[in-house]
Design a protein around this motif. Structure first.
Motif, PDB file in Angstrom:
ATOM      1  N   PRO A   1     -53.364 -29.761  -4.282  1.00 29.15           N
ATOM      2  CA  PRO A   1     -52.952 -30.180  -5.617  1.00 29.15           C
ATOM      3  C   PRO A   1     -51.877 -29.235  -6.170  1.00 29.15           C
ATOM      4  O   PRO A   1     -51.996 -28.007  -6.094  1.00 29.15           O
ATOM      5  N   GLY A   2     -50.821 -29.831  -6.737  1.00 29.98           N
ATOM      6  CA  GLY A   2     -49.746 -29.031  -7.315  1.00 29.98           C
ATOM      7  C   GLY A   2     -48.675 -28.650  -6.329  1.00 29.98           C
ATOM      8  O   GLY A   2     -47.624 -28.150  -6.720  1.00 29.98           O
ATOM      9  N   LYS A   3     -48.925 -28.843  -5.027  1.00 31.63           N
ATOM     10  CA  LYS A   3     -47.933 -28.493  -4.012  1.00 31.63           C
ATOM     11  C   LYS A   3     -47.103 -29.719  -3.665  1.00 31.63           C
ATOM     12  O   LYS A   3     -47.632 -30.800  -3.423  1.00 31.63           O
ATOM     13  N   ILE A   4     -45.772 -29.565  -3.651  1.00 29.72           N
ATOM     14  CA  ILE A   4     -44.862 -30.664  -3.366  1.00 29.72           C
ATOM     15  C   ILE A   4     -44.630 -30.730  -1.867  1.00 29.72           C
ATOM     16  O   ILE A   4     -44.181 -29.756  -1.246  1.00 29.72           O
ATOM     17  N   SER A   5     -44.943 -31.855  -1.273  1.00 28.98           N
ATOM     18  CA  SER A   5     -44.751 -32.025   0.162  1.00 28.98           C
ATOM     19  C   SER A   5     -43.288 -32.324   0.463  1.00 28.98           C
ATOM     20  O   SER A   5     -42.481 -32.588  -0.433  1.00 28.98           O
ATOM     21  N   GLY A   6     -42.966 -32.312   1.756  1.00 26.62           N
ATOM     22  CA  GLY A   6     -41.587 -32.588   2.146  1.00 26.62           C
ATOM     23  C   GLY A   6     -41.156 -33.997   1.790  1.00 26.62           C
ATOM     24  O   GLY A   6     -40.028 -34.229   1.341  1.00 26.62           O
ATOM     25  N   GLY A   7     -42.069 -34.973   1.962  1.00 26.52           N
ATOM     26  CA  GLY A   7     -41.749 -36.353   1.611  1.00 26.52           C
ATOM     27  C   GLY A   7     -41.512 -36.530   0.124  1.00 26.52           C
ATOM     28  O   GLY A   7     -40.600 -37.255  -0.295  1.00 26.52           O
ATOM     29  N   ASP A   8     -42.345 -35.856  -0.683  1.00 29.14           N
ATOM     30  CA  ASP A   8     -42.155 -35.938  -2.130  1.00 29.14           C
ATOM     31  C   ASP A   8     -40.819 -35.344  -2.545  1.00 29.14           C
ATOM     32  O   ASP A   8     -40.134 -35.867  -3.436  1.00 29.14           O
ATOM     33  N   LEU A   9     -40.440 -34.245  -1.919  1.00 34.54           N
ATOM     34  CA  LEU A   9     -39.175 -33.595  -2.260  1.00 34.54           C
ATOM     35  C   LEU A   9     -37.985 -34.489  -1.906  1.00 34.54           C
ATOM     36  O   LEU A   9     -37.030 -34.620  -2.691  1.00 34.54           O
ATOM     37  N   VAL A  10     -38.067 -35.122  -0.727  1.00 36.49           N
ATOM     38  CA  VAL A  10     -36.987 -36.036  -0.328  1.00 36.49           C
ATOM     39  C   VAL A  10     -36.911 -37.209  -1.288  1.00 36.49           C
ATOM     40  O   VAL A  10     -35.819 -37.625  -1.717  1.00 36.49           O
ATOM     41  N   PHE A  11     -38.068 -37.767  -1.632  1.00 34.72           N
ATOM     42  CA  PHE A  11     -38.099 -38.911  -2.544  1.00 34.72           C
ATOM     43  C   PHE A  11     -37.540 -38.538  -3.920  1.00 34.72           C
ATOM     44  O   PHE A  11     -36.741 -39.275  -4.513  1.00 34.72           O
ATOM     45  N   LYS A  12     -37.946 -37.378  -4.428  1.00 36.01           N
ATOM     46  CA  LYS A  12     -37.474 -36.938  -5.733  1.00 36.01           C
ATOM     47  C   LYS A  12     -35.973 -36.686  -5.711  1.00 36.01           C
ATOM     48  O   LYS A  12     -35.251 -37.057  -6.656  1.00 36.01           O
ATOM     49  N   THR A  13     -35.490 -36.060  -4.651  1.00 37.39           N
ATOM     50  CA  THR A  13     -34.050 -35.791  -4.550  1.00 37.39           C
ATOM     51  C   THR A  13     -33.247 -37.083  -4.450  1.00 37.39           C
ATOM     52  O   THR A  13     -32.201 -37.233  -5.093  1.00 37.39           O
ATOM     53  N   LEU A  14     -33.733 -38.020  -3.637  1.00 36.51           N
ATOM     54  CA  LEU A  14     -33.017 -39.281  -3.437  1.00 36.51           C
ATOM     55  C   LEU A  14     -32.950 -40.095  -4.723  1.00 36.51           C
ATOM     56  O   LEU A  14     -31.880 -40.605  -5.093  1.00 36.51           O
ATOM     57  N   THR A  15     -34.073 -40.220  -5.399  1.00 38.52           N
ATOM     58  CA  THR A  15     -34.078 -40.996  -6.639  1.00 38.52           C
ATOM     59  C   THR A  15     -33.248 -40.323  -7.717  1.00 38.52           C
ATOM     60  O   THR A  15     -32.558 -40.990  -8.499  1.00 38.52           O
ATOM     61  N   GLY A  16     -33.297 -38.986  -7.773  1.00 43.08           N
ATOM     62  CA  GLY A  16     -32.471 -38.278  -8.743  1.00 43.08           C
ATOM     63  C   GLY A  16     -30.990 -38.454  -8.474  1.00 43.08           C
ATOM     64  O   GLY A  16     -30.187 -38.609  -9.395  1.00 43.08           O
ATOM     65  N   PHE A  17     -30.627 -38.436  -7.197  1.00 43.15           N
ATOM     66  CA  PHE A  17     -29.220 -38.641  -6.830  1.00 43.15           C
ATOM     67  C   PHE A  17     -28.758 -40.047  -7.211  1.00 43.15           C
ATOM     68  O   PHE A  17     -27.644 -40.235  -7.723  1.00 43.15           O
ATOM     69  N   CYS A  18     -29.591 -41.045  -6.967  1.00 37.88           N
ATOM     70  CA  CYS A  18     -29.226 -42.425  -7.308  1.00 37.88           C
ATOM     71  C   CYS A  18     -29.057 -42.584  -8.819  1.00 37.88           C
ATOM     72  O   CYS A  18     -28.135 -43.272  -9.276  1.00 37.88           O
ATOM     73  N   ALA A  19     -29.957 -41.959  -9.582  1.00 38.58           N
ATOM     74  CA  ALA A  19     -29.834 -42.041 -11.032  1.00 38.58           C
ATOM     75  C   ALA A  19     -28.561 -41.348 -11.521  1.00 38.58           C
ATOM     76  O   ALA A  19     -27.849 -41.841 -12.398  1.00 38.58           O
ATOM     77  N   ALA A  20     -28.268 -40.173 -10.929  1.00 43.65           N
ATOM     78  CA  ALA A  20     -27.058 -39.452 -11.323  1.00 43.65           C
ATOM     79  C   ALA A  20     -25.793 -40.191 -10.893  1.00 43.65           C
ATOM     80  O   ALA A  20     -24.754 -40.098 -11.555  1.00 43.65           O
ATOM     81  N   ALA A  21     -25.880 -40.937  -9.787  1.00 39.02           N
ATOM     82  CA  ALA A  21     -24.708 -41.664  -9.294  1.00 39.02           C
ATOM     83  C   ALA A  21     -24.230 -42.694 -10.299  1.00 39.02           C
ATOM     84  O   ALA A  21     -23.021 -42.936 -10.413  1.00 39.02           O
ATOM     85  N   VAL A  22     -25.160 -43.300 -11.026  1.00 44.17           N
ATOM     86  CA  VAL A  22     -24.764 -44.279 -12.040  1.00 44.17           C
ATOM     87  C   VAL A  22     -23.899 -43.620 -13.109  1.00 44.17           C
ATOM     88  O   VAL A  22     -22.836 -44.141 -13.495  1.00 44.17           O
ATOM     89  N   LEU A  23     -24.342 -42.459 -13.584  1.00 41.14           N
ATOM     90  CA  LEU A  23     -23.567 -41.743 -14.600  1.00 41.14           C
ATOM     91  C   LEU A  23     -22.234 -41.262 -14.040  1.00 41.14           C
ATOM     92  O   LEU A  23     -21.206 -41.299 -14.737  1.00 41.14           O
ATOM     93  N   ILE A  24     -22.227 -40.822 -12.795  1.00 37.42           N
ATOM     94  CA  ILE A  24     -20.984 -40.345 -12.186  1.00 37.42           C
ATOM     95  C   ILE A  24     -19.984 -41.488 -12.037  1.00 37.42           C
ATOM     96  O   ILE A  24     -18.785 -41.327 -12.321  1.00 37.42           O
ATOM     97  N   ILE A  25     -20.467 -42.655 -11.620  1.00 38.88           N
ATOM     98  CA  ILE A  25     -19.580 -43.805 -11.475  1.00 38.88           C
ATOM     99  C   ILE A  25     -19.016 -44.232 -12.818  1.00 38.88           C
ATOM    100  O   ILE A  25     -17.815 -44.527 -12.942  1.00 38.88           O
ATOM    101  N   MET A  26     -19.855 -44.258 -13.851  1.00 42.67           N
ATOM    102  CA  MET A  26     -19.378 -44.614 -15.187  1.00 42.67           C
ATOM    103  C   MET A  26     -18.340 -43.624 -15.682  1.00 42.67           C
ATOM    104  O   MET A  26     -17.302 -44.011 -16.235  1.00 42.67           O
ATOM    105  N   ALA A  27     -18.599 -42.337 -15.466  1.00 39.86           N
ATOM    106  CA  ALA A  27     -17.633 -41.324 -15.883  1.00 39.86           C
ATOM    107  C   ALA A  27     -16.331 -41.455 -15.098  1.00 39.86           C
ATOM    108  O   ALA A  27     -15.232 -41.298 -15.652  1.00 39.86           O
TER     109      ALA A  27
END
Length: 309
Positions: free
Chosen positions: A4-30
């Protein structure tokens, strides 16, 4: 399973990927905003704020103003919304509250199919079928009885601001009505049954329970249609007349930002001409994004008010 409380490798990849996709929308708009501003900068420097208040549009003398295009965009969109939103609300209420399943399902499918028709088909139908009918029947009738009102002045030639607004309304109606129908279907049956149990009529239940429960969804659906109407190009280009003159008469030919870009972008050989067209695109982007931001703020305020109530 990880601790509990420890981030696994899969969770880290998922979090990074989703964060990148969300940021990509703002980057494209800018990036879109930056490129449009960069390419339109010569026009911004030359005309300044007068670009928004002048009606001049002369590629020969390199004199440009966006007032007629902005006016046409706002008026045609307003006509479309005034027609489409009430009709969509009535259609959605009928399908959810009144129509039996044997009627509701095929009509719902037909509305969704209408949303899949390409805009150029609407434009061709509007030019070859709807515009002649407007010129022969509707516009002469309105001119004869309401011609004293400036809005209904102008030659009954079929094409113009009024026809473009109606075609836009037909295009956005399926989107708005489909979303409104889905919103009404999400109302908990228990709420409506409670209202009926207290003696409410169908109309009272619809007004006080169904519409009140889905008010934020109704507004969201309306702004979805508004965003579609603001940027519509081909259908409007066919029927609006593509004239840069400014007039209060809805029967007169006019233009919108999108129709001006579609008609003239390929002909813009001079740098200032191209820059003015790109500035029109920048205006349309700011207008669309601004309206959507206001819509989100309005929805948040409504939800906060309902939560407090």
């Amino acid at each position: 399973m990880g601790k509990p409380g420890k981030i696994s490798g899969g969770d880290l990849v998922f979090k990074t990927l989703t964060g990148f996709c969300a940021a990509a929308v703002l980057i494209i708009m800018a990036g879109l905003f930056y490129e449009l501003l960069r390419l339109s900068w010569p026009s911004v420097q030359k005309f300044g704020l007068s670009f928004f208040t002048r009606n001049a549009w002369n590629p020969v003398t390199q004199d440009f103003g966006a007032l007629s295009s902005i006016w046409g965009t706002l008026v045609s969109t307003a006509i479309a919304m005034l027609i489409a939103v009430p009709l969509s609300l009535v259609i959605a209420l009928f399908l959810v509250e009144l129509a039996p399943p044997a009627i509701a399902k095929p009509v719902g499918y037909a509305i969704e199919l209408l949303a899949a028709i390409p805009s150029i088909i609407f434009g061709m139908w509007g030019l070859f079928v709807f515009a002649p009918y407007m010129a022969e029947r509707v516009q002469p009738f309105l001119s004869e009885r309401l011609g004293f009102i400036p809005l209904f002045s102008g030659p009954p030639i079929g094409i113009g601001m009024f026809s473009a607004g109606i075609i836009l309304a037909l295009m956005i109606l399926p989107f708005i009505s489909a979303v409104m129908r889905d919103v009404f279907q999400m109302v908990p049956p228990m709420l409506k049954e409670s209202a009926f149990g207290m003696g409410s009529t169908t109309w009272e239940t619809t007004r006080s329970v169904t519409m009140r429960y889905g008010v934020s969804g109704l507004i969201g659906a309306s702004f979805l249609g508004l965003g579609r109407a603001l940027g519509e190009t081909m259908a409007v280009t066919f029927v609006i007349g593509n004239d840069h003159s400014l007039s209060l008469g809805l029967f007169n030919p006019a233009n919108t930002i999108a129709s001006t870009l579609a008609n003239e972008f390929a002909e813009a050989s001079e740098p200032m001409y191209l820059s003015a067209l790109v500035e029109l695109g920048l205006v349309l982007l700011i207008l669309t994004v601004g309206i959507q931001v206001l819509a989100q703020l309005w929805l948040r305020r409504i939800r906060h008010g309902m939560g407090g109530a």
